[in-house]
Design a protein around this motif. Sequence first.
Motif, PDB file in Angstrom:
ATOM      1  N   THR A   1      11.124  -9.469  -1.090  1.00 43.30           N
ATOM      2  CA  THR A   1      10.759  -8.274  -0.349  1.00 43.30           C
ATOM      3  C   THR A   1      10.285  -7.198  -1.318  1.00 43.30           C
ATOM      4  N   ILE A   2       9.088  -6.674  -1.064  1.00 39.23           N
ATOM      5  CA  ILE A   2       8.550  -5.593  -1.882  1.00 39.23           C
ATOM      6  C   ILE A   2       8.742  -4.277  -1.145  1.00 39.23           C
ATOM      7  N   SER A   3       9.063  -3.237  -1.891  1.00 42.52           N
ATOM      8  CA  SER A   3       9.209  -1.904  -1.308  1.00 42.52           C
ATOM      9  C   SER A   3       8.807  -0.880  -2.369  1.00 42.52           C
ATOM     10  N   ARG A   4       8.643   0.379  -1.951  1.00 43.67           N
ATOM     11  CA  ARG A   4       8.276   1.404  -2.924  1.00 43.67           C
ATOM     12  C   ARG A   4       8.841   2.747  -2.517  1.00 43.67           C
ATOM     13  N   ASP A   5       8.998   3.586  -3.520  1.00 45.66           N
ATOM     14  CA  ASP A   5       9.406   4.971  -3.333  1.00 45.66           C
ATOM     15  C   ASP A   5       8.269   5.821  -3.873  1.00 45.66           C
ATOM     16  N   ASN A   6       7.462   6.374  -2.985  1.00 42.41           N
ATOM     17  CA  ASN A   6       6.276   7.118  -3.412  1.00 42.41           C
ATOM     18  C   ASN A   6       6.642   8.374  -4.207  1.00 42.41           C
TER      19      ASN A   6
ATOM     20  N   THR B   1       0.840  -1.197   0.000  1.00 39.70           N
ATOM     21  CA  THR B   1       0.000   0.000   0.000  1.00 39.70           C
ATOM     22  C   THR B   1       0.877   1.250   0.000  1.00 39.70           C
ATOM     23  N   SER B   2       0.247   2.390  -0.172  1.00 36.78           N
ATOM     24  CA  SER B   2       0.996   3.643  -0.145  1.00 36.78           C
ATOM     25  C   SER B   2       1.606   3.898   1.227  1.00 36.78           C
ATOM     26  N   GLY B   3       1.026   3.300   2.257  1.00 38.44           N
ATOM     27  CA  GLY B   3       1.561   3.445   3.604  1.00 38.44           C
ATOM     28  C   GLY B   3       2.653   2.456   3.952  1.00 38.44           C
ATOM     29  N   GLY B   4       2.904   1.501   3.038  1.00 43.73           N
ATOM     30  CA  GLY B   4       3.995   0.567   3.251  1.00 43.73           C
ATOM     31  C   GLY B   4       3.598  -0.806   3.773  1.00 43.73           C
ATOM     32  N   SER B   5       2.313  -1.068   3.914  1.00 40.82           N
ATOM     33  CA  SER B   5       1.882  -2.399   4.341  1.00 40.82           C
ATOM     34  C   SER B   5       1.987  -3.367   3.168  1.00 40.82           C
ATOM     35  N   ALA B   6       2.624  -4.499   3.426  1.00 43.26           N
ATOM     36  CA  ALA B   6       2.902  -5.455   2.349  1.00 43.26           C
ATOM     37  C   ALA B   6       2.272  -6.809   2.646  1.00 43.26           C
ATOM     38  N   ASN B   7       1.933  -7.513   1.583  1.00 42.03           N
ATOM     39  CA  ASN B   7       1.524  -8.908   1.717  1.00 42.03           C
ATOM     40  C   ASN B   7       2.162  -9.716   0.600  1.00 42.03           C
ATOM     41  N   TYR B   8       2.355 -10.998   0.867  1.00 38.57           N
ATOM     42  CA  TYR B   8       3.108 -11.879  -0.020  1.00 38.57           C
ATOM     43  C   TYR B   8       2.371 -13.196  -0.260  1.00 38.57           C
ATOM     44  N   ALA B   9       2.619 -13.772  -1.414  1.00 35.91           N
ATOM     45  CA  ALA B   9       2.187 -15.144  -1.655  1.00 35.91           C
ATOM     46  C   ALA B   9       2.995 -16.063  -0.740  1.00 35.91           C
TER      47      ALA B   9
END
Length: 121
Positions: A68-73, A52-60
């Motif tokens: 590991t998933i991450s993002r730079d908004n 999510t935009s707030g950084g909450s992640a979920n994985y298979a």
Amino acid sequence: QVQPEESGGGLVQAGGSLRLSCAASGSIFSISAMGWYRQAPGKQRELVAAITSGGSANYADSVKGRFTISRDNAKNTVYLQMNSLKPEDTAVYYCNADVRITGSYLYTGYWGQGTQVTVSS
């Protein structure tokens, strides 16, 4: 229009690592969720990880503890760090972004064209 563009795929030996990137460009007002999906030959496209935009992640379940998933908004970019790769991870990996374009009140999912990941045994 919005175009997510993936990069970072390739050929790697089992046990190796790759990092995928996906940058979304265009008339973007905001992005909610971003995610990575994959599709192996003869199989349906499946969710690998989402954030999510707030950084909450979920994985298979199949990638938990390895990816590991991450993002730079600020850059409208999502990453997928893939470690301990297995031959069964071989697939085309697609990026998806839920985007609210400028002038709209709705979020729409946009897909990238995909990047091939091949893991040799």
